[in-house]
Design an enzyme around this catalytic site. Structure first.
Site, PDB file in Angstrom:
ATOM      1  N   SER A  77      -3.456  23.511   3.612  1.00 46.45           N
ATOM      2  CA  SER A  77      -2.721  24.059   4.749  1.00 46.45           C
ATOM      3  C   SER A  77      -3.258  25.454   5.077  1.00 46.45           C
ATOM      4  O   SER A  77      -4.437  25.599   5.402  1.00 46.45           O
ATOM      5  CB  SER A  77      -1.223  24.064   4.447  1.00 46.45           C
ATOM      6  OG  SER A  77      -0.470  24.305   5.615  1.00 46.45           O
ATOM      7  N   ASP A 150      -0.891  13.747   9.937  1.00 50.74           N
ATOM      8  CA  ASP A 150      -0.314  15.049   9.595  1.00 50.74           C
ATOM      9  C   ASP A 150       0.673  15.485  10.681  1.00 50.74           C
ATOM     10  O   ASP A 150       0.304  15.634  11.854  1.00 50.74           O
ATOM     11  CB  ASP A 150      -1.428  16.081   9.459  1.00 50.74           C
ATOM     12  CG  ASP A 150      -0.978  17.357   8.775  1.00 50.74           C
ATOM     13  OD1 ASP A 150       0.176  17.762   8.988  1.00 50.74           O
ATOM     14  OD2 ASP A 150      -1.780  17.947   8.035  1.00 50.74           O
ATOM     15  N   HIS A 182       1.173  15.645   6.019  1.00 51.37           N
ATOM     16  CA  HIS A 182       0.625  16.934   5.592  1.00 51.37           C
ATOM     17  C   HIS A 182       0.482  17.013   4.073  1.00 51.37           C
ATOM     18  O   HIS A 182      -0.469  17.596   3.560  1.00 51.37           O
ATOM     19  CB  HIS A 182       1.533  18.063   6.089  1.00 51.37           C
ATOM     20  CG  HIS A 182       0.933  19.423   5.966  1.00 51.37           C
ATOM     21  ND1 HIS A 182      -0.250  19.783   6.568  1.00 51.37           N
ATOM     22  CD2 HIS A 182       1.359  20.529   5.296  1.00 51.37           C
ATOM     23  CE1 HIS A 182      -0.530  21.032   6.291  1.00 51.37           C
ATOM     24  NE2 HIS A 182       0.421  21.514   5.513  1.00 51.37           N
TER      25      HIS A 182
END
Length: 216
Positions: A77, A150, A182
């Protein structure tokens, strides 16, 4: 951000058992410290990794078995963004990076997160912080990973970065995990972990990767 619990800190235990020295260092601008420490990030999200280099080099001065000629970095991320940024900003230092689900361009991100740090309107600081518009410095080995579904960081950020790298003639590797959000899970997570371990084994240790890891 540096883990605040033993459970999160031990997530990279497997890398240590494979023969790597693993360190986790807070980046400049993260919360939980002083206001001045956090203010470093304001309109400056691409410039928070200097302490990582200083710490690793300091440790290498104390411990001869730390090899600063073979340094890798990984992140997910925002950490995926930082991983790519590290190879871009310090190409002579970082040799290998695995960037998973990275938000590589804040102009393509959900509005609330980058605007906390980069402010509004979108100006040249967004371009300066973008991994997509800054690809020319890549020298090391880079593996980009993203989940195909995601819901947090749109896969288009990784696709756009991949396109920029291709147009710049840069070599890299790309792994898309179909159907994954994600955070990866199940067999896809195990597949990703094996690919990440093997990427470091091959390109940092110069050893033959393996595939028969036992997750039971």
């Amino acid at each position: 951000m540096y883990p605040k619990s033993f459970g999160r800190a031990f997530q990279n235990q497997a890398l240590a058992e494979l023969g790597f020295i693993v360190v986790a260092i807070d980046g400049l601008g993260t919360a939980g410290r002083s206001k001045a420490f956090r203010n470093h990030s304001y309109k400056n999200m691409g410039n928070n990794l200097e302490d990582h280099l200083k710490t690793i080099r300091h440790l290498a001065q104390q411990y001869a078995w730390i090899d600063t000629d073979r340094v890798g970095i990984l992140g997910h991320s925002a950490g995926g963004y930082d991983t790519r940024r590290a190879l871009l900003a310090f190409p002579e230092f970082y040799k290998v990076g695995v960037a998973s689900s990275g938000d590589h361009d804040f102009r393509m991100e959900k509005a609330w997160w980058p605007e906390m740090y980069m402010d509004w309107p979108v100006d040249e600081s967004y371009k300066a912080a973008s991994n997509v518009t800054n690809v020319k410095n890549l020298q090391g080995k880079l593996l980009l990973v993203h989940g195909g579904m995601d819901e947090n960081v749109n896969p288009s950020a990784t696709f756009k970065l991949a396109e920029a790298l291709i147009n710049a003639g840069k070599d890299f590797d790309l792994l898309i995990l179909p159907g994954q959000p994600h955070g990866y899970s199940g067999k896809a997570l195990n597949f990703f972990l094996k690919k990440r371990w093997n990427y470091f084994i091959e390109h940092l240790l110069d050893k033959e990767p393996r595939w028969d890891y036992n997750f039971n």
